[in-house]
Design a protein around this motif. Structure first.
Motif, short mmCIF file in Angstrom:
data_model
loop_
_atom_site.label_atom_id
_atom_site.label_comp_id
_atom_site.label_asym_id
_atom_site.label_seq_id
_atom_site.Cartn_x
_atom_site.Cartn_y
_atom_site.Cartn_z
N ARG A 93 61.39 79.01 9.41
CA ARG A 93 60.78 78.62 8.15
C ARG A 93 60.80 77.10 7.97
O ARG A 93 59.90 76.52 7.36
CB ARG A 93 61.50 79.28 6.98
N LEU A 94 61.81 76.46 8.50
CA LEU A 94 61.97 75.02 8.30
C LEU A 94 61.21 74.18 9.33
O LEU A 94 61.13 72.96 9.18
CB LEU A 94 63.46 74.65 8.37
N THR A 95 60.65 74.83 10.34
CA THR A 95 59.91 74.10 11.37
C THR A 95 58.79 73.25 10.75
O THR A 95 57.97 73.75 9.96
CB THR A 95 59.30 75.08 12.39
N GLY A 96 58.78 71.98 11.09
CA GLY A 96 57.75 71.09 10.58
C GLY A 96 58.10 70.39 9.29
O GLY A 96 57.42 69.43 8.89
N LYS A 97 59.14 70.85 8.61
CA LYS A 97 59.56 70.20 7.36
C LYS A 97 60.44 68.99 7.68
O LYS A 97 61.36 69.08 8.49
CB LYS A 97 60.34 71.17 6.47
N GLU A 98 60.17 67.88 7.03
CA GLU A 98 60.97 66.67 7.18
C GLU A 98 61.78 66.42 5.93
O GLU A 98 61.47 66.94 4.85
CB GLU A 98 60.06 65.47 7.48
N ASN A 99 62.81 65.62 6.08
CA ASN A 99 63.67 65.25 4.94
C ASN A 99 64.22 66.49 4.23
O ASN A 99 64.00 66.71 3.04
CB ASN A 99 62.92 64.38 3.94
N VAL A 100 64.91 67.31 5.01
CA VAL A 100 65.47 68.56 4.50
C VAL A 100 66.99 68.47 4.44
O VAL A 100 67.63 67.93 5.34
CB VAL A 100 65.07 69.75 5.41
N TRP A 101 67.54 69.00 3.36
CA TRP A 101 68.99 69.09 3.19
C TRP A 101 69.37 70.56 3.05
O TRP A 101 68.78 71.29 2.24
CB TRP A 101 69.43 68.34 1.94
N LEU A 102 70.33 71.00 3.84
CA LEU A 102 70.86 72.36 3.76
C LEU A 102 72.26 72.28 3.17
O LEU A 102 73.15 71.65 3.75
CB LEU A 102 70.91 73.02 5.14
N MET A 103 72.47 72.94 2.05
CA MET A 103 73.70 72.76 1.29
C MET A 103 74.29 74.13 0.95
O MET A 103 73.62 74.97 0.36
CB MET A 103 73.40 72.01 -0.01
N GLY A 104 75.55 74.34 1.35
CA GLY A 104 76.15 75.59 0.93
C GLY A 104 77.25 76.14 1.81
O GLY A 104 77.89 75.42 2.59
N ASP A 105 77.43 77.45 1.68
CA ASP A 105 78.47 78.22 2.36
C ASP A 105 77.86 78.85 3.61
O ASP A 105 77.06 79.78 3.51
CB ASP A 105 79.00 79.29 1.40
N PHE A 106 78.26 78.34 4.77
CA PHE A 106 77.68 78.80 6.03
C PHE A 106 78.55 79.85 6.72
O PHE A 106 78.16 80.40 7.75
CB PHE A 106 77.44 77.62 6.97
N ASN A 107 79.74 80.13 6.19
CA ASN A 107 80.64 81.15 6.74
C ASN A 107 80.91 80.97 8.23
O ASN A 107 81.10 81.95 8.96
CB ASN A 107 80.09 82.56 6.46
N ASN A 108 80.89 79.73 8.69
CA ASN A 108 81.25 79.41 10.07
C ASN A 108 82.11 78.16 10.06
O ASN A 108 81.74 77.15 9.45
CB ASN A 108 80.00 79.19 10.92
N CYS A 109 83.25 78.23 10.74
CA CYS A 109 84.21 77.12 10.71
C CYS A 109 83.76 75.98 11.61
O CYS A 109 83.37 76.19 12.76
CB CYS A 109 85.57 77.60 11.20
N ALA A 110 83.89 74.77 11.10
CA ALA A 110 83.59 73.59 11.90
C ALA A 110 84.57 73.46 13.07
O ALA A 110 84.24 72.85 14.09
CB ALA A 110 83.66 72.34 11.03
N GLU A 111 85.76 74.04 12.93
CA GLU A 111 86.79 73.90 13.95
C GLU A 111 86.62 74.86 15.13
O GLU A 111 87.28 74.71 16.16
CB GLU A 111 88.17 74.13 13.32
N ILE A 112 85.75 75.85 15.02
CA ILE A 112 85.57 76.85 16.07
C ILE A 112 84.37 76.49 16.94
O ILE A 112 83.26 76.35 16.45
CB ILE A 112 85.39 78.26 15.47
N ARG A 113 84.60 76.35 18.22
CA ARG A 113 83.56 75.94 19.16
C ARG A 113 82.70 77.13 19.59
O ARG A 113 83.13 78.28 19.62
CB ARG A 113 84.17 75.29 20.40
N ASN A 114 81.46 76.78 19.96
CA ASN A 114 80.50 77.73 20.53
C ASN A 114 80.16 78.89 19.60
O ASN A 114 79.87 80.00 20.04
CB ASN A 114 81.02 78.28 21.87
#
Length: 276
Positions: free
Chosen positions: A167-188
């Motif tokens: 859905r976001l393909t082609g959109k510029e200047n986009v901000w995604l803000m919120g709860d992603f339920n994925n830890c930044a500390e966990i790889r892959n």
């Protein structure tokens, strides 16, 4: 900009926490506020249009109710002479008594809205239904995001991210803000997948930052994955454009404003942009 998974009406001492939240908005006046788990009681009375100052409708199936969390926030702010344009997207029935959804509040007028079904199901009575809400304010898109878990066997994060990315393909200047339920500390897993898709984590590129922790304890949805934690960073603000992030800090964590949800919030300042 500010994002927070509010937990809203479900929270103990909700009325007190609502006041804390509104007072913080008065203090900082973010240009954009993205909220998740924005609830209203399903059998509450509906609001008439005369009460909906600044509201942009993005759906018509579920009417706004008098205890809608976003509405109450905007109403209290108006009483303090602070105006926000806003929209709310109901997504599913929660706890058999709430209409649960997403909201965005904007200092600029909302010119367009966007809703994206990212789950493999679209059933209002199924708690696994997930949608994303976006607004366009003239030169940027802002999305309030609440995604699922990496290891969900029936609807994994990677599939949801793929639907959102299309859905976001082609959109510029986009901000995604919120709860992603994925830890930044966990790889892959989910965090790395987003980065590999070309998005920048504003925490990483910020000039000034704190520890970034947005969940301090084991919360619902994570109890079968971890038994103890010193804190997780699962709430983010991502951008797909070049921006100078002056500062990012966690808010509503007991150090920077009182705790008002099972998540803490994230607030960023963007140089020359729409930062708070």
């Amino acid at each position: 900009m500010l994002t927070l998974n509010t937990h809203s009406l479900i929270e103990q001492n909700y009325e007190e926490k609502l006041v804390y939240f509104v007072n913080a908005i008065v203090k900082y006046e973010p240009d954009i506020i993205a909220l998740q788990e924005v609830n209203q009681t399903s059998d509450e009375s509906s609001l008439s249009d005369k009460f909906l100052k600044g509201y942009t409708q993005c759906q018509s199936a579920v009417p706004l109710k008098k205890d809608n969390h976003a509405y109450r926030v905007v109403k209290l702010l108006l009483e303090k002479n602070i105006n926000y344009y806003w929209t709310w997207l109901p997504i599913k029935n929660g706890y058999d008594k709430y209409d649960e959804g997403l909201a965005i509040l904007s200092k600029k007028e909302i010119l367009e809205t966007d809703t994206v079904l990212v789950s493999c199901i679209n059933d209002y009575n199924n708690w696994k239904t997930r949608k994303i809400l976006g607004i366009y304010s003239g030169d940027e898109w802002f999305y309030s995001v609440h995604l699922g878990w990496w290891d969900d066997k029936s609807d994994p994060f990677s599939d949801q991210w793929s639907r959102l990315s299309k859905r976001l393909t082609g959109k510029e200047n986009v901000w995604l803000m919120g709860d992603f339920n994925n830890c930044a500390e966990i790889r892959n897993e989910g965090y790395d997948l987003i980065k590999k898709s070309g998005w920048q984590d504003t925490f990483e590129i910020a000039g000034d930052k704190d520890d970034g922790i947005t969940v301090g304890t084991v919360i619902d949805g994570w109890k079968d994955k971890i038994t103890d934690t010193n804190g997780m960073r699962i709430d983010f603000i991502w951008t797909n454009s070049e921006n100078i992030i002056e500062r990012t800090n966690v808010i509503f964590n007991g150090k920077n404003e009182p705790v008002i949800s099972d998540h803490y919030g994230v607030m960023i300042t963007v140089k020359g942009g729409s930062g708070a």
